[in-house]
Design a protein around this motif. Structure first.
Motif, mmCIF file in Angstrom:
data_model
loop_
_atom_site.group_PDB
_atom_site.id
_atom_site.type_symbol
_atom_site.label_atom_id
_atom_site.label_comp_id
_atom_site.label_asym_id
_atom_site.label_seq_id
_atom_site.Cartn_x
_atom_site.Cartn_y
_atom_site.Cartn_z
ATOM 1 N N ALA A 70 -3.251 3.964 -2.827
ATOM 2 C CA ALA A 70 -3.350 2.826 -3.736
ATOM 3 C C ALA A 70 -2.774 1.587 -3.063
ATOM 4 O O ALA A 70 -2.079 1.680 -2.049
ATOM 5 C CB ALA A 70 -2.609 3.113 -5.039
ATOM 6 N N GLY A 71 -3.065 0.436 -3.653
ATOM 7 C CA GLY A 71 -2.520 -0.812 -3.137
ATOM 8 C C GLY A 71 -2.690 -1.933 -4.141
ATOM 9 O O GLY A 71 -3.558 -1.869 -5.017
ATOM 10 N N ALA A 110 -9.716 1.593 -5.918
ATOM 11 C CA ALA A 110 -8.969 1.692 -4.653
ATOM 12 C C ALA A 110 -9.889 1.973 -3.476
ATOM 13 O O ALA A 110 -9.720 1.403 -2.394
ATOM 14 C CB ALA A 110 -7.889 2.759 -4.762
ATOM 15 N N SER A 141 0.846 6.100 -8.103
ATOM 16 C CA SER A 141 0.828 6.513 -6.697
ATOM 17 C C SER A 141 2.079 6.061 -5.959
ATOM 18 O O SER A 141 2.675 6.832 -5.202
ATOM 19 C CB SER A 141 -0.421 5.963 -5.996
ATOM 20 N N SER A 171 0.362 -1.612 -13.440
ATOM 21 C CA SER A 171 -0.526 -1.658 -12.279
ATOM 22 C C SER A 171 -1.192 -0.310 -12.049
ATOM 23 O O SER A 171 -0.571 0.747 -12.227
ATOM 24 C CB SER A 171 0.288 -2.046 -11.030
ATOM 25 N N THR A 221 0.825 -1.203 0.000
ATOM 26 C CA THR A 221 0.000 0.000 0.000
ATOM 27 C C THR A 221 0.860 1.254 0.000
ATOM 28 O O THR A 221 2.033 1.219 0.383
ATOM 29 C CB THR A 221 -0.907 0.030 1.239
ATOM 30 N N ALA A 229 -1.696 0.951 -9.342
ATOM 31 C CA ALA A 229 -1.027 1.560 -8.189
ATOM 32 C C ALA A 229 0.312 2.207 -8.553
ATOM 33 O O ALA A 229 0.878 2.949 -7.744
ATOM 34 C CB ALA A 229 -0.800 0.511 -7.096
#
Length: 150
Positions: free
Chosen positions: A20-21, A79, A50, A45, A12, A47
């Motif tokens: 995000a994660g 998210a 972020s 991804s 995360t 994520a």
């Protein structure tokens, strides 16, 4: 790669670039001094922007009872919905720490190396939390398994 069993984590981040994660099985220890983890993240991804912008992550090692959460963070779920499915706190960096994870490694990203489709993040651990749970979630042969500490 399906023959290479691995612990399952949710990685995360939070900060100016957003929260995000993602679910990861490509995580391992690099060194004790300074305490450093390696995390592999696909640049495609959701994520990625972020994580790269915040430069901090928390590696939340999952217990067996968190398989559903692993699937949620590994899918195409927004998210906001991912994070709403669990209880979170923070340690030193502000990255989300999962309540009841087997362990949480709060990290600053010290270095990034690009290899093929992925970025390899070298993450310096700045804080640690452990729950004492003894059954961890493992991914092997495209199936989740449970492993108990001896």
């Amino acid at each position: 790669m399906a023959r290479l069993g691995a612990a399952v984590s949710i990685v995360t981040t939070d900060g100016p670039a957003g929260r995000a994660g993602f679910t990861a099985s490509a995580v391992c220890s690099v060194t004790d001094d300074p305490p450093t983890l390696l995390v592999c993240m696909n640049r495609a991804s959701s994520a990625h922007v972020s994580v790269a912008g915040n430069n901090v992550v928390c590696v939340n090692v999952l217990s067996t009872r968190q398989e559903r959460l692993s699937r949620l963070f590994g899918g195409k779920v927004p998210a906001r919905e991912r994070f709403a499915a669990a209880v979170w706190s923070t340690l030193a960096t502000g990255a989300p720490v999962l309540a009841d994870s087997a362990a949480a490694f709060d990290c600053e990203i010290a270095n990034v190396v690009t290899v093929g489709t992925h970025d390899v993040l070298f993450c310096r651990v700045v804080a640690l939390q452990s729950s004492g749970l003894t059954e961890n979630l493992i991914y092997l042969g495209r199936v989740y398994h449970s492993v108990r500490a001896f």
